[in-house]
Design an enzyme around this catalytic site. Structure first.
Site, PDB file in Angstrom:
ATOM      1  CD  GLU A   3      -5.558  -5.682  -3.778  1.00  0.00           C
ATOM      2  OE1 GLU A   3      -5.950  -6.847  -3.612  1.00  0.00           O
ATOM      3  OE2 GLU A   3      -4.421  -5.478  -3.289  1.00  0.00           O
ATOM      4  CB  THR A  38      -4.881  -7.881   6.687  1.00  0.00           C
ATOM      5  OG1 THR A  38      -4.302  -8.779   5.910  1.00  0.00           O
ATOM      6  CG2 THR A  38      -4.354  -6.670   6.239  1.00  0.00           C
TER       7      THR A  38
END
Ligand code: ADP
Length: 306
Positions: A128, A181
């Site tokens: 991630e 994001t």
């Protein structure tokens, strides 16, 4: 074992009140990955279907996680990885998390199961970092543990599995727009009032209690997000209309999946979940925005061997 094929589920992070702390895995939506042992000690991504993603092993989360695990375990083999994407990156459904956790799970199988789910989550979190710059646990933990999870703490990492009522079904609308994001993070307030915080953690308690006791009404009453959704929803076309339509169709509750743009709704059975899908379609079919919808039970096992 020289080769393994795995299913790596899509995941819904946040789950309304559980902003940055909860997630769940889907049963039928997810990627497939094939891992084959090689004797060169190198990691190679030989195939990616369904999405335009990097083949470089330090840019693709599958490569990042595989290399890390082979190094940490002192493995005497290398890997050939094939990735078959069934849902799009950037959907808010944990596309990079699916690859990261699918890799962690599969490599562990090839290593003879030496790592715990908590350790696999830590490896997947390193993937991630490669995808979005931070070691977020909610999507990868949901994909590895299955069902609903709570990230109770990061330091030390503490993942709590929450029981999932058998009949609970998710309906997803994925509007094919891009939300960065960074933008989704920017609109969330840095500080919140104490009464907002109290209401939010009361709902998290309600949601977790409802999941434990199969209390669908309590689950529905608790699916409220006072922190991210009021600001983030402006980034998603027709969010309020879709949410209201899902509730009218019988959903227990609805909210933003991860940082969006996907919207999720939970229902107490498949029949209602399909009515919720029809309600989403009614709202979006003339919107001019391309979209997909999915109906899936919650995955109790998460990442699994195919
Ligand atoms: P979402 O959760 O909204 O689906 P992600 O957090 O998964 O989105 O972010 C996708 C990002 O991760 C993209 O920039 C993509 O290039 C990167 N990425 C790297 N490797 C992968 C992979 N194997 N699968 C999906 N995305 C990947």
């Amino acid at each position: 074992m020289n080769q393994i094929k795995v299913f790596a589920p899509a995941t819904v992070a946040n789950v309304s009140c559980g902003y940055d702390a909860m997630g769940f895995a889907l049963e039928t939506l997810g990627d497939e990955m094939i891992f084959t042992k090689t004797d060169t000690k190198a990691v190679v991504i030989s195939k990616i279907e369904g999405a335009d993603l990097p083949f470089e092993t330090d840019k693709n989360v599958a490569g990042v996680v595989a290399k890390l695990m082979l190094k940490e375990s002192n493995a005497n083999f290398g890997l050939n990885i094939q990735i078959f994407k069934n849902f799009k990156p950037g959907s808010g459904l944990g596309s990079s998390a699916a690859s990261a956790s699918g890799t962690a799970f599969a490599v562990n199988q090839l290593l003879g199961n030496m790592y715990s789910n908590l350790e696999l989550t830590k490896f997947a979190m390193q993937g991630e970092i490669a995808a979005c710059g931070s070691a977020i646990a909610d999507n990868v933990a949901a994909a590895i543990y299955g069902g609903f999870i709570l990230v109770r703490s990061y330091e030390p990492l503490d993942i709590v599995s929450i029981p999932t009522p058998t009949n609970l079904v998710a309906t997803i609308l994925h509007p094919q727009i891009e939300i960065k994001t960074e933008d989704a993070r920017k609109v969330v307030p840095k500080q919140i009032a104490i009464n907002t915080a109290v209401a939010q953690w009361a709902n998290v308690g309600g949601l977790i209690s409802g999941l434990h006791s199969n209390d669908f009404d309590l689950i529905g009453r608790s699916l409220v997000d006072l922190v991210a959704e009021p600001n983030r929803k402006q980034l998603i076309p027709l969010f309020d209309d879709v949410k209201n339509a899902t509730l009218t169709a019988g959903a227990l509750g609805a909210g933003i999946s991860g940082s969006g743009p996907s919207i999720f709704a939970l229902s107490k059975n498949l029949e209602t979940a399909k009515k919720v899908e029809a309600a989403m379609n009614t709202q979006y079919k003339n919107s001019g925005v391309a979209y997909s919808t999915y109906v899936s039970h919650i995955s109790k096992t998460g990442t699994r061997i195919l």
